[in-house]
Design a protein around this motif. Structure first.
Motif, PDB file in Angstrom:
ATOM      1  N   GLY A  65       1.018  -1.235  -0.098  1.00  0.00           N
ATOM      2  CA  GLY A  65      -0.028   0.192   0.028  1.00  0.00           C
ATOM      3  C   GLY A  65       0.748   1.248  -0.082  1.00  0.00           C
ATOM      4  O   GLY A  65       0.575   2.110  -0.776  1.00  0.00           O
ATOM      5  N   ILE A  66       1.823   1.464   0.631  1.00  0.00           N
ATOM      6  CA  ILE A  66       3.020   2.504   0.869  1.00  0.00           C
ATOM      7  C   ILE A  66       3.684   2.432  -0.280  1.00  0.00           C
ATOM      8  O   ILE A  66       3.724   3.765  -1.084  1.00  0.00           O
ATOM      9  CB  ILE A  66       3.896   2.261   1.990  1.00  0.00           C
ATOM     10  CG1 ILE A  66       3.100   2.356   3.265  1.00  0.00           C
ATOM     11  CG2 ILE A  66       4.986   3.234   1.952  1.00  0.00           C
ATOM     12  CD1 ILE A  66       4.052   1.801   4.602  1.00  0.00           C
ATOM     13  N   LEU A  67       3.862   1.448  -1.177  1.00  0.00           N
ATOM     14  CA  LEU A  67       4.512   1.680  -2.630  1.00  0.00           C
ATOM     15  C   LEU A  67       3.544   2.122  -3.523  1.00  0.00           C
ATOM     16  O   LEU A  67       3.888   3.272  -4.385  1.00  0.00           O
ATOM     17  CB  LEU A  67       4.822   0.319  -3.016  1.00  0.00           C
ATOM     18  CG  LEU A  67       6.238  -0.483  -2.265  1.00  0.00           C
ATOM     19  CD1 LEU A  67       6.332  -2.031  -2.881  1.00  0.00           C
ATOM     20  CD2 LEU A  67       7.416   0.218  -2.555  1.00  0.00           C
ATOM     21  N   LEU A  68       2.232   1.864  -3.455  1.00  0.00           N
ATOM     22  CA  LEU A  68       1.242   2.467  -4.140  1.00  0.00           C
ATOM     23  C   LEU A  68       1.206   3.893  -4.169  1.00  0.00           C
ATOM     24  O   LEU A  68       1.028   4.775  -5.206  1.00  0.00           O
ATOM     25  CB  LEU A  68      -0.096   1.842  -4.075  1.00  0.00           C
ATOM     26  CG  LEU A  68      -0.406   0.472  -4.843  1.00  0.00           C
ATOM     27  CD1 LEU A  68      -1.750  -0.262  -4.005  1.00  0.00           C
ATOM     28  CD2 LEU A  68      -0.239   0.675  -6.257  1.00  0.00           C
ATOM     29  N   ILE A  69       1.138   4.473  -2.809  1.00  0.00           N
ATOM     30  CA  ILE A  69       1.129   5.742  -2.662  1.00  0.00           C
ATOM     31  C   ILE A  69       2.212   6.610  -3.205  1.00  0.00           C
ATOM     32  O   ILE A  69       2.346   7.456  -3.846  1.00  0.00           O
ATOM     33  CB  ILE A  69       1.127   6.124  -1.063  1.00  0.00           C
ATOM     34  CG1 ILE A  69      -0.114   5.678  -0.370  1.00  0.00           C
ATOM     35  CG2 ILE A  69       1.386   7.623  -0.656  1.00  0.00           C
ATOM     36  CD1 ILE A  69      -1.187   6.473  -0.516  1.00  0.00           C
ATOM     37  N   GLY A  70       3.561   6.040  -3.124  1.00  0.00           N
ATOM     38  CA  GLY A  70       4.536   6.665  -3.601  1.00  0.00           C
ATOM     39  C   GLY A  70       4.694   6.602  -5.136  1.00  0.00           C
ATOM     40  O   GLY A  70       4.899   7.815  -5.624  1.00  0.00           O
ATOM     41  N   ILE A  71       4.197   5.490  -5.960  1.00  0.00           N
ATOM     42  CA  ILE A  71       4.138   5.686  -7.495  1.00  0.00           C
ATOM     43  C   ILE A  71       2.864   6.760  -7.804  1.00  0.00           C
ATOM     44  O   ILE A  71       3.098   7.313  -8.729  1.00  0.00           O
ATOM     45  CB  ILE A  71       3.895   4.466  -7.815  1.00  0.00           C
ATOM     46  CG1 ILE A  71       4.316   4.100  -9.384  1.00  0.00           C
ATOM     47  CG2 ILE A  71       2.419   4.079  -7.966  1.00  0.00           C
ATOM     48  CD1 ILE A  71       5.737   4.426  -9.458  1.00  0.00           C
ATOM     49  N   ALA A  72       1.684   6.920  -6.764  1.00  0.00           N
ATOM     50  CA  ALA A  72       0.753   7.854  -7.149  1.00  0.00           C
ATOM     51  C   ALA A  72       1.366   9.252  -6.944  1.00  0.00           C
ATOM     52  O   ALA A  72       0.930  10.135  -7.972  1.00  0.00           O
ATOM     53  CB  ALA A  72      -0.262   7.720  -6.120  1.00  0.00           C
ATOM     54  N   LEU A  73       2.077   9.593  -6.125  1.00  0.00           N
ATOM     55  CA  LEU A  73       2.635  10.754  -6.148  1.00  0.00           C
ATOM     56  C   LEU A  73       3.731  11.190  -7.250  1.00  0.00           C
ATOM     57  O   LEU A  73       3.711  12.098  -7.531  1.00  0.00           O
ATOM     58  CB  LEU A  73       3.694  11.087  -4.717  1.00  0.00           C
ATOM     59  CG  LEU A  73       2.816  10.965  -3.361  1.00  0.00           C
ATOM     60  CD1 LEU A  73       3.615  10.948  -2.338  1.00  0.00           C
ATOM     61  CD2 LEU A  73       1.825  12.182  -3.444  1.00  0.00           C
ATOM     62  N   LYS A  74       4.567  10.106  -7.588  1.00  0.00           N
ATOM     63  CA  LYS A  74       5.478  10.335  -8.799  1.00  0.00           C
ATOM     64  C   LYS A  74       4.880  10.677  -9.841  1.00  0.00           C
ATOM     65  O   LYS A  74       5.139  11.527 -10.563  1.00  0.00           O
ATOM     66  CB  LYS A  74       6.428   8.977  -8.686  1.00  0.00           C
ATOM     67  CG  LYS A  74       7.297   8.991 -10.073  1.00  0.00           C
ATOM     68  CD  LYS A  74       8.238   9.923 -10.140  1.00  0.00           C
ATOM     69  CE  LYS A  74       9.309   9.797 -10.924  1.00  0.00           C
ATOM     70  NZ  LYS A  74      10.358  10.786 -11.462  1.00  0.00           N
ATOM     71  N   ILE A  75       3.857   9.877 -10.391  1.00  0.00           N
ATOM     72  CA  ILE A  75       3.175   9.915 -11.537  1.00  0.00           C
ATOM     73  C   ILE A  75       2.359  11.138 -11.623  1.00  0.00           C
ATOM     74  O   ILE A  75       1.903  11.880 -12.628  1.00  0.00           O
ATOM     75  CB  ILE A  75       2.225   8.896 -11.698  1.00  0.00           C
ATOM     76  CG1 ILE A  75       3.203   7.357 -11.928  1.00  0.00           C
ATOM     77  CG2 ILE A  75       1.338   8.816 -13.315  1.00  0.00           C
ATOM     78  CD1 ILE A  75       2.213   6.118 -12.046  1.00  0.00           C
ATOM     79  N   GLY A  76       1.668  11.506 -10.380  1.00  0.00           N
ATOM     80  CA  GLY A  76       0.582  12.538 -10.294  1.00  0.00           C
ATOM     81  C   GLY A  76       1.388  13.803 -10.364  1.00  0.00           C
ATOM     82  O   GLY A  76       1.069  14.699 -11.331  1.00  0.00           O
ATOM     83  N   TYR A  77       2.619  14.003 -10.074  1.00  0.00           N
ATOM     84  CA  TYR A  77       3.462  15.088 -10.107  1.00  0.00           C
ATOM     85  C   TYR A  77       4.010  15.341 -11.420  1.00  0.00           C
ATOM     86  O   TYR A  77       3.727  16.487 -12.215  1.00  0.00           O
ATOM     87  CB  TYR A  77       4.801  15.000  -9.227  1.00  0.00           C
ATOM     88  CG  TYR A  77       6.085  16.139  -9.533  1.00  0.00           C
ATOM     89  CD1 TYR A  77       5.865  17.362  -9.338  1.00  0.00           C
ATOM     90  CD2 TYR A  77       7.112  15.986 -10.401  1.00  0.00           C
ATOM     91  CE1 TYR A  77       6.663  18.348  -9.378  1.00  0.00           C
ATOM     92  CE2 TYR A  77       7.843  16.751 -10.607  1.00  0.00           C
ATOM     93  CZ  TYR A  77       7.741  18.063 -10.148  1.00  0.00           C
ATOM     94  OH  TYR A  77       8.819  18.823 -10.762  1.00  0.00           O
ATOM     95  N   GLU A  78       4.352  14.371 -12.436  1.00  0.00           N
ATOM     96  CA  GLU A  78       4.868  14.289 -13.452  1.00  0.00           C
ATOM     97  C   GLU A  78       3.665  14.972 -14.623  1.00  0.00           C
ATOM     98  O   GLU A  78       4.063  15.531 -15.487  1.00  0.00           O
ATOM     99  CB  GLU A  78       5.482  12.996 -14.165  1.00  0.00           C
ATOM    100  CG  GLU A  78       6.835  12.674 -13.540  1.00  0.00           C
ATOM    101  CD  GLU A  78       7.229  11.296 -14.081  1.00  0.00           C
ATOM    102  OE1 GLU A  78       6.888  10.877 -15.079  1.00  0.00           O
ATOM    103  OE2 GLU A  78       8.556  11.111 -13.998  1.00  0.00           O
ATOM    104  N   ASN A  79       2.565  14.346 -14.426  1.00  0.00           N
ATOM    105  CA  ASN A  79       1.454  14.656 -15.398  1.00  0.00           C
ATOM    106  C   ASN A  79       0.734  16.013 -14.896  1.00  0.00           C
ATOM    107  O   ASN A  79       0.221  16.619 -15.970  1.00  0.00           O
ATOM    108  CB  ASN A  79       0.670  13.728 -15.120  1.00  0.00           C
ATOM    109  CG  ASN A  79       0.859  12.369 -16.230  1.00  0.00           C
ATOM    110  OD1 ASN A  79       0.744  12.342 -17.281  1.00  0.00           O
ATOM    111  ND2 ASN A  79       1.580  11.496 -15.330  1.00  0.00           N
ATOM    112  N   THR A  80       0.772  16.329 -13.530  1.00  0.00           N
ATOM    113  CA  THR A  80       0.508  17.882 -13.320  1.00  0.00           C
ATOM    114  C   THR A  80       1.281  18.755 -13.922  1.00  0.00           C
ATOM    115  O   THR A  80       0.697  19.944 -14.829  1.00  0.00           O
ATOM    116  CB  THR A  80       0.461  17.922 -11.857  1.00  0.00           C
ATOM    117  OG1 THR A  80      -0.187  17.197 -11.265  1.00  0.00           O
ATOM    118  CG2 THR A  80      -0.045  19.508 -11.473  1.00  0.00           C
TER     119      THR A  80
END
Length: 325
Positions: free
Chosen positions: A209-224
């Motif tokens: 679950g923590i790994l999923l949060i990390g990847i969400a932040l990474k992808i979210g930043y790049e696409n914002t």
């Protein structure tokens, strides 16, 4: 019919990954229901999230290929970033549910049944996710135009992932976590059964679950930043500068701005021409340079202004950035 033609232009990596993860989500969900394993439940949720995300992104990448219209003259390139952000929201929700499940299992640990079913399913998951990961790494090599680079494909993929399309980047990052998540689940399922420390099943679920949060932040930043509009990678800027300076009549670049929109590049530049040219000749050279830049894959429009040389060198082609003397 037109819609089907548009779908064919969608990102291949996300399409293949969506199909693969749909199959995995079904298999893992059945195994989780039969065995009661929290780690298996976490990876089932993960695969379901990945399949949903990648399906969204596939359709988004297809819509991004629509031709510009009168109402939307710059095209639909940023649509794919919007779809990826929707996918990030789904990842975040799934991550939250996975963390809750893991924490619950740590507080109230219990053994899971059908250990061999869990092990078999997780090994299949690692093989399928690993296959998808190799496919997407090869796609990164193609999209980044680094086919000639030697070395480990994994290292090359990490090195050049910023040059790939947003959907390809999402599949790459997600599948690294998916493969790692299945491996983590396998380790913790085996450990909890061998040692009798059943809280380890919950710990494995929590880590996923923590790994999923990390990847969400990474992808979210790049696409914002992609939605806002971001400068193209320096390697792309330098490549375009070389094309412009490749014309014998161009002596310098006064200004060069390359904007990345989805997987498209918009180029704006002011170039300095050699002395002694007539206005008509200068105009012809401008259009000639524009055509050359448009031949570069990914460049969708070019605006070039012309200036007479000021006898000062502003652009050093061997540098990543313009350099003033």
């Amino acid at each position: 019919m037109a819609f089907l033609k548009l779908l064919k232009k969608g990102n291949k990596s996300s399409g293949i990954a969506a199909l693969g993860n749909t199959l995995l989500a079904i298999i893992k969900a059945i195994a989780a229901a039969v065995s009661g394993s929290g780690a298996m439940f976490a990876t089932a949720i993960h695969s379901a999230a990945d399949a949903t995300n990648q399906g969204f992104v596939y359709f988004g990448s297809a819509l991004a290929e629509k031709e510009p219209t009168e109402r939307f003259p710059t095209g639909f390139g940023r649509v794919v970033n919007l779809f990826v952000l929707v996918a990030v929201t789904i990842i975040t929700i799934m991550a939250y549910e996975t963390i809750l499940k893991g924490w619950g299992l740590i507080q109230d640990p219990h053994p899971s049944s059908n250990i061999w079913l869990n092990i078999g399913v997780l090994i299949i998951a690692i093989i399928i996710d690993g296959y998808i990961l190799i496919k997407v790494m090869k796609e990164i090599v193609v999209e980044s135009r680094t086919n000639s680079e030697k070395g480990n494909i994994f290292i090359n993929a990490f090195k050049n992932v910023s040059l790939a399309a947003p959907p390809t980047r999402l599949v790459f990052y997600e599948d690294i976590i998916a493969t790692a998540g299945s491996a983590i689940a396998l380790i913790f399922v085996v450990l909890s059964n061998l040692t009798g420390l059943y809280f380890l099943d919950g710990l494995g679920t929590l880590i996923i679950g923590i790994l999923l949060i990390g990847i969400a932040l990474k992808i979210g930043y790049e696409n914002t930043i992609g939605l806002i509009g971001v400068a193209a990678p320096k390697i792309v800027e330098e490549r375009i500068a070389k094309i412009i300076l490749g014309d014998q009549n161009v002596v310098d670049i006064s200004k060069l701005r390359t904007l990345q929109e989805g997987r498209d590049y918009h180029v704006e530049s002011y170039i300095e021409l050699k002395e002694g040219l007539t206005l008509g000749e200068a105009d012809d050279i401008k259009y000639q340079v524009q055509e050359k830049v448009m031949e570069d894959p990914g460049v969708v429009d070019v605006t070039i202004g012309i200036l007479e040389t000021d006898d000062q060198k502003d652009w050093q082609v061997d540098k990543s950035n313009p350099k003033k003397n």
